[in-house]
Design a protein around this motif. Structure first.
Motif, short mmCIF file in Angstrom:
data_model
loop_
_atom_site.label_atom_id
_atom_site.label_comp_id
_atom_site.label_asym_id
_atom_site.label_seq_id
_atom_site.Cartn_x
_atom_site.Cartn_y
_atom_site.Cartn_z
N VAL A 1 20.30 13.16 -1.38
CA VAL A 1 20.16 11.98 -2.23
C VAL A 1 21.48 11.20 -2.26
CG1 VAL A 1 19.82 11.16 -4.59
CG2 VAL A 1 18.34 12.95 -3.65
N ILE A 2 22.59 11.93 -2.37
CA ILE A 2 23.90 11.28 -2.42
C ILE A 2 24.19 10.53 -1.12
CG2 ILE A 2 26.40 11.72 -2.44
CD1 ILE A 2 25.85 13.95 -4.47
N VAL A 3 23.87 11.16 0.02
CA VAL A 3 24.15 10.54 1.32
C VAL A 3 23.43 9.20 1.46
CG1 VAL A 3 23.74 10.76 3.80
CG2 VAL A 3 24.69 12.68 2.54
N ILE A 4 22.17 9.14 1.05
CA ILE A 4 21.44 7.87 1.19
C ILE A 4 21.80 6.89 0.08
CG2 ILE A 4 19.52 8.95 2.39
CD1 ILE A 4 17.90 8.78 -0.18
N ALA A 5 22.40 7.38 -1.01
CA ALA A 5 22.78 6.50 -2.11
C ALA A 5 24.11 5.80 -1.85
CB ALA A 5 22.86 7.28 -3.41
N ILE A 6 24.96 6.37 -1.00
CA ILE A 6 26.28 5.79 -0.76
C ILE A 6 26.20 4.37 -0.20
CG2 ILE A 6 28.36 5.98 0.67
CD1 ILE A 6 28.38 8.94 0.12
N PRO A 7 25.35 4.10 0.82
CA PRO A 7 25.24 2.70 1.28
C PRO A 7 24.83 1.74 0.16
CG PRO A 7 24.22 4.17 2.87
CD PRO A 7 24.54 5.00 1.67
N PHE A 8 23.95 2.20 -0.74
CA PHE A 8 23.54 1.39 -1.88
C PHE A 8 24.73 1.09 -2.79
CE2 PHE A 8 22.59 1.88 -6.45
CZ PHE A 8 21.93 0.68 -6.68
N ILE A 9 25.54 2.11 -3.07
CA ILE A 9 26.71 1.95 -3.95
C ILE A 9 27.70 0.96 -3.34
CG2 ILE A 9 28.70 3.12 -4.97
CD1 ILE A 9 26.94 5.67 -5.10
N ILE A 10 27.99 1.16 -2.03
CA ILE A 10 28.94 0.29 -1.35
C ILE A 10 28.43 -1.15 -1.32
CG2 ILE A 10 30.03 -0.21 0.87
CD1 ILE A 10 30.03 2.83 1.38
N ALA A 11 27.12 -1.32 -1.04
CA ALA A 11 26.53 -2.66 -1.00
C ALA A 11 26.61 -3.34 -2.37
CB ALA A 11 25.09 -2.58 -0.53
N ALA A 12 26.37 -2.56 -3.43
CA ALA A 12 26.42 -3.12 -4.79
C ALA A 12 27.83 -3.59 -5.14
CB ALA A 12 25.95 -2.07 -5.80
N ILE A 13 28.82 -2.78 -4.81
CA ILE A 13 30.21 -3.14 -5.12
C ILE A 13 30.65 -4.35 -4.30
CG2 ILE A 13 32.61 -2.37 -5.00
CD1 ILE A 13 31.59 0.46 -5.60
N GLU A 14 30.30 -4.34 -3.01
CA GLU A 14 30.72 -5.45 -2.16
C GLU A 14 29.98 -6.74 -2.53
OE1 GLU A 14 31.81 -6.29 2.51
OE2 GLU A 14 31.08 -4.32 1.87
N GLY A 15 28.73 -6.62 -2.93
CA GLY A 15 27.99 -7.79 -3.38
C GLY A 15 28.61 -8.39 -4.63
N THR A 16 29.05 -7.53 -5.56
CA THR A 16 29.72 -8.00 -6.77
C THR A 16 31.05 -8.64 -6.41
OG1 THR A 16 28.69 -6.21 -8.03
CG2 THR A 16 30.55 -7.34 -9.05
N ALA A 17 31.79 -8.00 -5.50
CA ALA A 17 33.09 -8.54 -5.07
C ALA A 17 32.92 -9.90 -4.42
CB ALA A 17 33.76 -7.56 -4.11
N TYR A 18 31.84 -10.05 -3.67
CA TYR A 18 31.56 -11.34 -3.02
C TYR A 18 31.42 -12.44 -4.07
CZ TYR A 18 28.55 -15.00 -1.11
OH TYR A 18 28.00 -16.21 -0.78
#
Length: 252
Positions: free
Chosen positions: A219-236
C-alpha cells in the motif's frame, strides 16, 4: 515556505478526500494487484524478463493516471469543477497521454542521473573525472527537479513544456529542488529503505508478520507517487501564486 507547502498539501488532500477516493480507488487497486502479481512470480518459472518489463510499464502507466488525477483534483479545489465527483476507471485521453509522455521523459532523466551516481570509482580510475561526473549528476538532479513542474502544469490544463517549467522555477531553484528532488528520495528511504533494513535486521520477526508486512508495504509503495504528486501539485500553485493559474507562457 516548504513547511507551508506540506501543510497546504495535507489540508487540501483531506478537504478533497471523497473526490480523491472516487477518482483514484480503481487505479490504486489495479496497481496493487499488478505489484502483487509481480512479487508473487519472483523465483518462479513465470518470472521472465519480458513479463516483468510488461508489468513495470503497465504499473508506470497506471501510476501516471494516479499522479495526474491527484494534481487535477487538488488544482480544482475551491472551484465549482465537478468532473472529479464521480467514480472513475482507467482511461487515457489526450491530456493524460501528454502527461504520461512528459513523466516518462522525467523518469528517463532520473534514471540517467542515478546511473551517474552509481558509477564504480575503480572503473573511472580518475578522482577528478569521478568528481566531475558526480557534479554533473547533482546538476542533472537540480535540472530534473525544475523540469518536473511541467507535470502539474499539464494536469492543470496548461499548454506547458519543459521550457515553461524552467521559467516557472527560475527564481525558486532551491525550493523546487527540495520539493521535487529531495522529498521524494526522503519518502522512498523512509517508507521503503527502512522496512528493507528492518527485514534484514530481524528476519524472524519480519517473517512472523509477513502478510501484514507485505500488505502494508504494498500500500505504501503505490501511495508514494500519490503523495509526491500532491505535494508537487501544491508547490506548483504556490509558485504560480494563484490556484487558478494563468498560462505559463505569460510568465516573465
Amino acid at each position: 515556505m516548504i513547511l507551508e507547502t506540506l501543510h497546504h498539501s495535507v489540508q487540501t488532500v483531506f478537504a478533497n478526500k471523497m473526490r480523491l477516493v472516487k477518482a483514484l480507488l480503481i487505479p490504486f487497486i489495479v496497481t496493487y494487484c499488478l505489484r502483487s502479481l509481480k512479487v508473487s512470480m519472483a523465483g518462479s518459472e513465470l518470472y521472465e524478463e519480458v513479463l516483468v518489463f510488461v508489468l513495470n510499464i503497465t504499473i508506470f502507466l497506471v501510476s501516471s493516471i494516479i499522479c495526474m488525477r491527484t494534481q487535477q483534483i487538488l488544482d480544482s479545489y475551491g472551484t465549482d469543477d465537478t468532473r472529479f465527483s464521480r467514480w472513475q476507471g482507467i482511461s487515457f485521453d489526450a491530456q493524460q497521454r501528454r502527461y504520461t509522455a512528459y513523466l516518462f521523459l522525467c523518469f528517463g532523466l532520473l534514471n540517467a542521473i542515478w546511473a551517474v551516481f552509481q558509477i564504480d570509482y575503480e572503473w573511472v580510475n580518475n578522482g577528478v573525472l569521478y568528481s566531475l561526473l558526480l557534479a554533473l549528476g547533482v546538476a542533472g538532479w537540480i535540472i530534473f527537479s525544475r523540469l518536473s513542474f511541467v507535470l502539474p502544469a499539464i494536469a492543470a490544463g496548461k499548454s506547458a513544456s519543459f521550457k515553461d517549467a524552467l521559467i516557472l522555477t527560475k527564481h525558486k531553484k532551491l525550493y523546487a529542488f527540495v520539493i521535487a528532488g529531495l522529498l521524494p528520495v526522503a519518502f522512498y528511504m523512509l517508507f521503503i529503505g527502512l522496512p528493507i533494513f528492518m527485514l534484514f535486521a530481524n528476519p524472524k520477526f519480519a517473517m512472523s508478520l509477513k502478510f501484514i508486512y507485505v500488505f502494508i508495504w504494498g500500500v505504501i509503495v503505490i501511495a508514494i507517487p500519490f503523495i509526491i504528486a500532491a505535494i508537487e501539485g501544491t508547490a506548483y500553485r504556490e509558485l504560480m501564486g494563484n490556484s487558478e493559474a494563468t498560462e505559463l507562457t505569460s510568465i516573465e
